[in-house]
Scaffold this active site. Sequence first.
Site, mmCIF file in Angstrom:
data_model
loop_
_atom_site.group_PDB
_atom_site.id
_atom_site.type_symbol
_atom_site.label_atom_id
_atom_site.label_comp_id
_atom_site.label_asym_id
_atom_site.label_seq_id
_atom_site.Cartn_x
_atom_site.Cartn_y
_atom_site.Cartn_z
ATOM 1 C CE LYS A 115 10.119 27.194 42.656
ATOM 2 N NZ LYS A 115 8.768 26.932 42.588
ATOM 3 C CE LYS A 217 7.462 33.834 42.650
ATOM 4 N NZ LYS A 217 6.578 33.069 42.190
ATOM 5 C CE LYS A 220 1.641 28.036 46.348
ATOM 6 N NZ LYS A 220 1.963 27.195 45.161
HETATM 7 N N1 AQP Z 1 3.874 36.821 43.668
HETATM 8 C C1 AQP Z 1 3.058 36.649 42.855
HETATM 9 N N2 AQP Z 1 2.330 37.610 42.145
HETATM 10 C C2 AQP Z 1 1.678 37.288 41.108
HETATM 11 N N3 AQP Z 1 1.328 36.118 40.878
HETATM 12 C C3 AQP Z 1 1.976 35.111 41.403
HETATM 13 N N4 AQP Z 1 1.732 33.795 41.246
HETATM 14 C C4 AQP Z 1 2.577 33.252 42.216
HETATM 15 N N5 AQP Z 1 3.377 34.164 42.697
HETATM 16 C C5 AQP Z 1 2.799 35.605 42.558
HETATM 17 C C6 AQP Z 1 1.004 33.160 40.212
HETATM 18 O O1 AQP Z 1 0.291 32.056 41.044
HETATM 19 C C7 AQP Z 1 -0.061 30.926 39.973
HETATM 20 C C8 AQP Z 1 0.098 29.580 40.625
HETATM 21 O O2 AQP Z 1 1.529 29.586 40.892
HETATM 22 P P1 AQP Z 1 2.101 28.182 41.245
HETATM 23 O O3 AQP Z 1 1.425 27.226 41.793
HETATM 24 O O4 AQP Z 1 3.364 27.933 40.253
HETATM 25 O O5 AQP Z 1 3.043 28.523 42.414
HETATM 26 P P2 AQP Z 1 4.161 29.174 42.675
HETATM 27 O O6 AQP Z 1 4.622 30.381 41.458
HETATM 28 O O7 AQP Z 1 5.281 28.350 42.608
HETATM 29 O O8 AQP Z 1 4.024 29.909 43.799
HETATM 30 P P3 AQP Z 1 5.000 30.764 44.557
HETATM 31 O O9 AQP Z 1 4.360 31.305 45.946
HETATM 32 O O10 AQP Z 1 6.017 31.453 43.986
HETATM 33 O O11 AQP Z 1 5.851 29.265 45.205
HETATM 34 P P4 AQP Z 1 7.462 29.141 45.445
HETATM 35 O O12 AQP Z 1 7.558 29.810 46.902
HETATM 36 O O13 AQP Z 1 7.400 27.579 45.603
HETATM 37 O O14 AQP Z 1 8.026 29.861 44.131
HETATM 38 C C9 AQP Z 1 0.901 31.294 38.613
HETATM 39 O O15 AQP Z 1 0.149 31.848 37.748
HETATM 40 C C10 AQP Z 1 1.885 32.457 39.207
HETATM 41 O O16 AQP Z 1 2.415 33.024 38.162
#
Ligand code: AQP
Length: 353
Positions: A115, A217, A220
Amino acid sequence: MSEFKPQIFSGVQPTGNLHLGNYLGALRKFVALQDQMDCIYCVVDLHSITAQLVHDDLKSQTRSITAAYLASGIDPVKHIVFNQSAVPQHAELAWIFNCVARIGWMNRMTQFKDKAGKDRENASLGLLAYPSLMAADILVYRATHVPVGDDQKQHLELTRDIAMKFNLDFAKKIKEIGKGVDITVGDQPVHAFFPMVEPLIEGPAPRVMSLKDGSKKMSKSDPSDLSRINLTDDADTVARKIRKAKTDPDALPSEVDGLKGRPEADNLVGIFAALSDRTKADVLSEYGGQQFSQFKPALAELAVNVLSPVNAEMRRLIDDPAHIDAVLKDGSERAGAIAEKTMKDVHEIVGLL
Ligand code: AQP
């Protein structure tokens, strides 16, 4: 006390639309665990300002994640649903953990490196300290189990390191106040105030991958909307995205071993398995030998059947913000009472007057 009371904690950041990865990696597991243990589910709004400080709609995003929790089937009466910033003890314990954790530990975190990108000097201090706040979220409830996607494994290992260092640094004081629990970590007996949390990652889709690239992965922040299925996508959009998902030209194998080296096929079979509460082996025993032209419509139908009711209920709840706010208020009062008790002991242990 002979052992820690089993307690689930997990959270989701209010940063944009939830996708299928969040649903399968987190929400669906949250729901399944409700019959097994007491659960605390949090919308971690303080985390969402670590990467981007100014949000136009943080309040509505927080309500929207809450709506997703409820629409997925989380019971906010039997369990606790609240937003992180409403319980200030999270931030207070995070400060103490900032003094327990070492900068080297934080610098090694893959999520921070990803990040922060190349310009690390310019990343916020909050982004670096993110895992410390996450440890506080969990440990302020002395939670023992944390359901998460595979991407959070490293942060949970760090949570264990922080808990262990705190337990060892303050061992004498923990004994003195009589609030510790005898546990064994490896071969080492420890009189612990904070438990060694167990991640709950297993399942057929612990890391849902992008529909456009099986090595990335589902996320978002991926600029391509076709890479993910959003919980707010309508049925046509879900079906279209699955139709357009990247695959290879071969038929599906009959055994799980045959998915090796085929990340896109592996991902779609994992999604099918997770959505239908089956194993990959079971799915392949039905679809092995079939082409993607046959498998994808079946997957699209399944995804629409599972996600449409969640989507509809989310929309209904989002139209009733007063109800959501009442759920969060009740949850934060109950969470706050537990967190306050922990912090009273932490003050005693650390020696804060
Ligand atoms: N691709 C994924 N597969 C399985 N689990 C996932 N999680 C996120 N992406 C996947 C799980 O969702 C929960 C919430 O995560 P968060 O709120 O921390 O969101 P994040 O991981 O920041 O989501 P993104 O989409 O990956 O955001 P960006 O794009 O900003 O990096 C957690 O339990 C996470 O493991």
